[in-house]
Design a protein around this motif. Sequence first.
Motif, mmCIF file in Angstrom:
data_model
loop_
_atom_site.group_PDB
_atom_site.id
_atom_site.type_symbol
_atom_site.label_atom_id
_atom_site.label_comp_id
_atom_site.label_asym_id
_atom_site.label_seq_id
_atom_site.Cartn_x
_atom_site.Cartn_y
_atom_site.Cartn_z
ATOM 1 N N MET A 1 0.840 -1.182 0.000
ATOM 2 C CA MET A 1 0.000 0.000 0.000
ATOM 3 C C MET A 1 0.887 1.249 0.000
ATOM 4 N N THR A 2 0.613 2.182 -0.883
ATOM 5 C CA THR A 2 1.391 3.418 -0.938
ATOM 6 C C THR A 2 0.693 4.506 -0.131
ATOM 7 N N CYS A 3 1.486 5.433 0.337
ATOM 8 C CA CYS A 3 0.974 6.552 1.126
ATOM 9 C C CYS A 3 1.385 7.834 0.423
ATOM 10 N N GLU A 4 0.407 8.655 0.067
ATOM 11 C CA GLU A 4 0.712 9.891 -0.648
ATOM 12 C C GLU A 4 1.540 10.872 0.171
ATOM 13 N N LEU A 5 1.512 10.747 1.493
ATOM 14 C CA LEU A 5 2.315 11.645 2.319
ATOM 15 C C LEU A 5 3.720 11.111 2.546
ATOM 16 N N CYS A 6 3.907 9.802 2.437
ATOM 17 C CA CYS A 6 5.268 9.246 2.475
ATOM 18 C C CYS A 6 5.990 9.609 1.175
ATOM 19 N N GLU A 7 5.234 9.645 0.098
ATOM 20 C CA GLU A 7 5.762 10.012 -1.223
ATOM 21 C C GLU A 7 5.226 11.394 -1.562
ATOM 22 N N LEU A 8 5.864 12.432 -1.041
ATOM 23 C CA LEU A 8 5.362 13.794 -1.179
ATOM 24 C C LEU A 8 5.054 14.149 -2.624
ATOM 25 N N ALA A 9 3.843 14.658 -2.843
ATOM 26 C CA ALA A 9 3.419 15.053 -4.187
ATOM 27 C C ALA A 9 4.026 16.397 -4.585
ATOM 28 N N ALA A 10 4.333 17.216 -3.606
ATOM 29 C CA ALA A 10 4.903 18.535 -3.871
ATOM 30 C C ALA A 10 6.298 18.616 -3.268
ATOM 31 N N GLU A 11 7.121 19.425 -3.889
ATOM 32 C CA GLU A 11 8.459 19.676 -3.362
ATOM 33 C C GLU A 11 8.320 20.459 -2.056
ATOM 34 N N PRO A 12 8.915 19.987 -0.978
ATOM 35 C CA PRO A 12 8.786 20.718 0.293
ATOM 36 C C PRO A 12 9.407 22.111 0.204
ATOM 37 N N ILE A 13 8.782 23.061 0.884
ATOM 38 C CA ILE A 13 9.400 24.383 0.993
ATOM 39 C C ILE A 13 10.392 24.384 2.146
ATOM 40 N N TRP A 14 10.259 23.389 3.015
ATOM 41 C CA TRP A 14 11.234 23.170 4.084
ATOM 42 C C TRP A 14 11.134 21.716 4.513
ATOM 43 N N ARG A 15 12.282 21.123 4.821
ATOM 44 C CA ARG A 15 12.305 19.720 5.252
ATOM 45 C C ARG A 15 13.536 19.478 6.107
ATOM 46 N N ASN A 16 13.378 18.666 7.128
ATOM 47 C CA ASN A 16 14.524 18.159 7.873
ATOM 48 C C ASN A 16 14.308 16.658 8.061
ATOM 49 N N ASP A 17 15.047 16.041 8.945
ATOM 50 C CA ASP A 17 14.935 14.589 9.091
ATOM 51 C C ASP A 17 13.633 14.158 9.777
ATOM 52 N N ARG A 18 12.903 15.083 10.378
ATOM 53 C CA ARG A 18 11.677 14.731 11.109
ATOM 54 C C ARG A 18 10.386 15.135 10.399
ATOM 55 N N LEU A 19 10.379 16.319 9.765
ATOM 56 C CA LEU A 19 9.125 16.806 9.183
ATOM 57 C C LEU A 19 9.365 17.609 7.919
ATOM 58 N N SER A 20 8.274 17.805 7.200
ATOM 59 C CA SER A 20 8.296 18.571 5.954
ATOM 60 C C SER A 20 7.151 19.569 5.961
ATOM 61 N N VAL A 21 7.347 20.676 5.267
ATOM 62 C CA VAL A 21 6.287 21.655 5.068
ATOM 63 C C VAL A 21 6.124 21.824 3.565
ATOM 64 N N ILE A 22 4.883 21.658 3.097
ATOM 65 C CA ILE A 22 4.616 21.840 1.670
ATOM 66 C C ILE A 22 3.502 22.857 1.473
ATOM 67 N N LEU A 23 3.517 23.491 0.304
ATOM 68 C CA LEU A 23 2.388 24.292 -0.146
ATOM 69 C C LEU A 23 1.498 23.362 -0.951
ATOM 70 N N VAL A 24 0.240 23.304 -0.594
ATOM 71 C CA VAL A 24 -0.719 22.462 -1.301
ATOM 72 C C VAL A 24 -1.146 23.184 -2.571
ATOM 73 N N ASP A 25 -1.166 22.483 -3.671
ATOM 74 C CA ASP A 25 -1.579 23.063 -4.946
ATOM 75 C C ASP A 25 -3.104 23.092 -5.005
ATOM 76 N N ASP A 26 -3.692 24.152 -4.466
ATOM 77 C CA ASP A 26 -5.141 24.316 -4.448
ATOM 78 C C ASP A 26 -5.442 25.716 -4.957
ATOM 79 N N ALA A 27 -5.946 25.823 -6.167
ATOM 80 C CA ALA A 27 -6.173 27.116 -6.813
ATOM 81 C C ALA A 27 -7.111 28.018 -6.014
#
Length: 140
Positions: A1-27
Motif C-alpha cells: 500500500m502506498t501513502c501519498e504523504l510518504c511520497e510527497l506530491a509537492a516539493e517541500p518548501i522546508w524539510r529536515n529529518d523529522r518533518l516537511s512543510v509543503i504548499l498544497v496546490d489548491d487554486a
Amino acid sequence: MTCELCELAAEPIWRNDRLSVILVDDAAYPGFCRVIWNDHVKEMTDLAPSDRLLLTDAVWHVELALRDVMKPDKINVASLGNMTPHLHWHVIARYADDAHFPNPVWTVAVRTTEESTLAERRALLPKLAADIARRMEKSA
C-alpha cells in the motif's frame, strides 16, 4: 500500500529529518500548507513528547508566516488523517470571500472567489515559502 504523504506530491518548501512543510496546490486556497511528519505515524500520541513539541512548533511557525504574509481573516488548523492515516496538519488561510467560508474547506462551496483576488494571493506564495523556510531554519 502506498501513502501519498510518504511520497510527497509537492516539493517541500522546508524539510529536515523529522518533518516537511509543503504548499498544497489548491487554486481556490493560495497558501494552504501541510506540515507532515516524515515517518509514517498515525497519531500525535504515537510521538515522543519532544517530537510532538517539534511538530506543534512547526505548525505554529507556519501559522505565523501565513498571518504575516497572506493577511487572512482567519487561520484553520486541522489534523484529520481519515483518508490518509499519516500524521499531518493542514494550516489554511481563510478569507470571508473564500469558496467555503465560514464552513470548512472540505464542504460544498457556497461562492466563487474573484479570480483577480486569487491571483493577488497567489502572487504572495514565493514570499510565503521564503518566510516559512526562514522561520523553520531559525527554530531548527
